[in-house]
Design an enzyme around this catalytic site. Structure first.
Site, short mmCIF file in Angstrom:
data_model
loop_
_atom_site.label_atom_id
_atom_site.label_comp_id
_atom_site.label_asym_id
_atom_site.label_seq_id
_atom_site.Cartn_x
_atom_site.Cartn_y
_atom_site.Cartn_z
N SER A 36 10.51 101.07 58.31
CA SER A 36 9.98 100.56 57.05
C SER A 36 10.86 99.41 56.59
O SER A 36 12.08 99.43 56.84
CB SER A 36 9.98 101.66 55.99
OG SER A 36 9.74 101.08 54.72
N TYR A 60 14.99 108.14 52.19
CA TYR A 60 14.09 107.40 53.08
C TYR A 60 14.79 106.14 53.63
O TYR A 60 14.74 105.86 54.82
CB TYR A 60 12.83 107.02 52.31
CG TYR A 60 11.72 106.47 53.17
CD1 TYR A 60 11.08 107.26 54.11
CD2 TYR A 60 11.30 105.14 53.04
CE1 TYR A 60 10.05 106.77 54.89
CE2 TYR A 60 10.27 104.64 53.82
CZ TYR A 60 9.64 105.45 54.75
OH TYR A 60 8.62 104.95 55.53
#
Ligand SMILES: NC(=O)c1ccc[n+]([C@@H]2O[C@H](COP(=O)([O-])OP(=O)(O)OC[C@H]3O[C@@H](n4cnc5c(N)ncnc54)[C@H](OP(=O)(O)O)[C@@H]3O)[C@@H](O)[C@H]2O)c1
Length: 226
Positions: free
Chosen positions: A133, A148
């Site tokens: 990401s 994350y």
């Protein structure tokens, strides 16, 4: 060509399997619970080369069983898609959540790579694709989302290490950011339909060069800085 796609019962993984099987590829797709993966099961029609396997990337025994039960023969492309986002909101630094997300997104990917490497070495494709990401980019980071972001930054480093360690054997290893995609993880505000994101990523995967190995790109081919 034979592909392995992890976390394929929904979201981005499911769309990878849809597009790959539609163009006639052979796919080994995984789900934590194949019995509860109706959309994936629905793709396994006669004439479609799709096998569905149970796999929890956070669990050593599950990964070992998957690698052992995978039908023999070379795997050309491994797409490490399985991932979790971690708790949103709540305690900003939550050690248990950080470890849980890290174990799935970073260590889980390496668990799968480690045990599938012999199969990838048998193949001619020699491609390893890790779903990262932009939130894992240190250069582009704003605040928040410890679990994350840390997990995806580590995954990017793992991608770079694998790319360098395996370069001499002809492997191409890349981390791809799918964009902000309409999935359960992406949420209701996500602008990008999975079809478009996966079409873009498959274009990159199909044309992957040795020069691109060890880098991060988004689904449109923009290089993302570390
Ligand atoms: N959507 C976005 O905007 C976006 C943006 C950037 C990056 N990504 C990345 O793209 C990948 C796919 O995301 P998505 O949007 O499709 O998310 P999603 O809809 O939440 O799907 C995640 C998939 O990963 C599986 N999974 C979770 N934990 C697992 C485990 N321990 N072992 C095996 N499978 C596991 C899930 O299975 P269950 O159904 O069993 O939970 C599900 O199939 C992830 O790596 C994510 O970080 C997504």
């Amino acid at each position: 060509m034979r592909f392995v796609v992890t976390g394929a019962n929904r979201g981005i993984g499911l769309e990878f399997v849809k597009q790959l099987t539609a163009r006639g590829e052979e796919v080994d797709a995984t789900a934590r619970d194949p019995g509860d993966a109706p959309e994936l099961q629905a793709l396994a029609r006669p004439g479609v080369q799709l096998r569905i396997h149970p796999l929890d990337v956070a669990d050593d025994a599950s990964v070992a069983a998957f690698a052992e039960q995978l039908p023999p023969g070379p795997v050309e492309v491994l797409i490490n898609n399985a991932g979790v986002s971690g708790v949103k909101g709540g305690e900003p630094i939550d050690p248990a959540d950080i470890l849980r997300v890290f174990n799935v997104n970073a260590v889980g990917t390496l668990r799968v790579v480690r045990l599938l490497l012999p199969r990838l070495r048998e193949g001619k494709g020699k491609k390893i694709v890790n779903l990262t990401s932009v939130l894992g980019s240190i250069a582009e980071a704003d605040g928040g989302r410890f679990a994350y972001r840390l997990s995806k930054t580590a995954l990017n480093m793992a991608t770079k290490i694998l790319a360098e360690d395996l370069r001499g054997e002809g492997f191409r290893t890349v981390a791809l950011h799918p964009g902000w995609v309409q999935t359960r993880m992406g949420g209701g505000a996500a602008p990008l339909p999975p079809e478009q994101s996966i079409r873009g990523m498959l274009r990159i995967i199909d044309g992957l060069t040795a020069e691109q190995s060890g880098r991060t790109f988004d689904f449109q081919g923009r290089q993302i800085p570390w």
